[in-house]
Design an enzyme around this catalytic site. Structure first.
Site, PDB file in Angstrom:
ATOM      1  N   LYS A 136      46.511  36.657  29.601  1.00  0.00           N
ATOM      2  CA  LYS A 136      46.122  35.876  30.771  1.00  0.00           C
ATOM      3  C   LYS A 136      45.538  34.542  30.315  1.00  0.00           C
ATOM      4  CE  LYS A 136      44.131  37.394  35.196  1.00  0.00           C
ATOM      5  NZ  LYS A 136      43.085  38.236  35.805  1.00  0.00           N
TER       6      LYS A 136
HETATM    7  O1  G3P Z   1      41.087  39.189  38.373  1.00  0.00           O
HETATM    8  C1  G3P Z   1      41.733  38.213  39.103  1.00  0.00           C
HETATM    9  C2  G3P Z   1      41.242  38.106  40.521  1.00  0.00           C
HETATM   10  O2  G3P Z   1      41.761  39.166  41.279  1.00  0.00           O
HETATM   11  C3  G3P Z   1      39.739  38.094  40.663  1.00  0.00           C
HETATM   12  O3  G3P Z   1      39.461  37.598  41.920  1.00  0.00           O
HETATM   13  O4  G3P Z   1      37.905  36.518  43.541  1.00  0.00           O
HETATM   14  O5  G3P Z   1      37.810  39.011  43.174  1.00  0.00           O
HETATM   15  O6  G3P Z   1      36.998  37.467  41.364  1.00  0.00           O
HETATM   16  P1  G3P Z   1      37.962  37.663  42.514  1.00  0.00           P
END
Ligand code: G3P
Length: 217
Positions: free
Chosen positions: A83
């Site tokens: 990633k």
């Molecule tokens: O891991 C990638 C993404 O899904 C994280 O999003 O906004 O929940 O931190 P968030």
């Protein structure tokens, strides 16, 4: 649609993977920090627990550092996906990883223009962050639709991995918009099974079945 879990919790992961409905896992530096454990060990355990792609994020900000870290992460297991952030350095690294046959997930995508560049760089996955756009008053799902249109216009192979999912509605809407995958917090994944009418209907079926006094076996 491929459904990934956005987690480093190995116990929850194994529990949900047992359903046979989990196609992969994504992690990020915040989730690794929350685990309180060494990253390489966490990623190795996750790769053992699921057959599908497991995203592990680099920490370097420069291309050379990303390449060094990404090659080390890719060496952990065949199902590691490296990633990288959607930055100039990240996309240069993505192009090199593509030449080396290393799968990539370009993350922190917030615009269709960024997604266009990621596809041109040969990203395996692009991660548009729906929830964080919603948090900023935008409509994150519009981004999925825009990327889908662009990728279909030019037949790009990059897969749209809807990320920053906040609800089961997000999962449905991302599927309607044509995302190839969604990465879902375990709490939301568990909600996907549920509907109050299913529970109520089952309760009534079982009550009526009990009245028959019958047994199927
Ligand atoms: O891991 C990638 C993404 O899904 C994280 O999003 O906004 O929940 O931190 P968030």
């Amino acid at each position: 649609m491929q459904l990934f879990l956005d987690t480093t919790d190995i116990n929850i992961l194994k529990d949900l993977a047992a359903t046979g409905l989990v196609d992969g896992v994504t992690t990020n530096p915040t989730l690794i920090a929350k685990s309180g454990r060494p990253m390489l060990q966490v990623i190795a355990e996750i790769c053992d627990a699921v057959e599908g792609p497991v995203s592990a994020e680099v920490a370097a900000m420069d291309t050379v550092g990303m390449l060094d870290e990404g090659r080390k992460l890719a060496a952990i297991a065949p199902n590691v996906v490296v990633k990288v952030p959607l930055t100039r350095d990240g996309l240069i690294a993505t192009r090199e990883f593509a030449h080396e046959g290393i799968a990539t997930n370009v993350t922190l995508c917030f615009s269709a223009s960024q997604a266009l560049l990621a596809a041109k760089a040969g990203a395996t996955y692009i991660s548009p962050f729906i929830g964080r756009l919603d948090d900023h008053g935008a409509d994150g799902m519009d981004l999925i639709t825009e990327i889908r249109t662009i990728y279909d216009n030019y037949d790009y192979d990059t897969e749209i991995l809807a990320a920053s999912i906040r609800s089961s509605a997000h999962v449905k809407e991302a599927a309607m918009a044509g995302a190839d995958c969604a990465t879902i917090p375990p709490s939301v994944f568990q909600e996907l099974f549920k509907h109050p009418l299913t529970e109520k209907g089952l309760e009534l079926f079982m009550a009526d079945w009990a009245k028959t006094g019958q047994s199927i076996l």
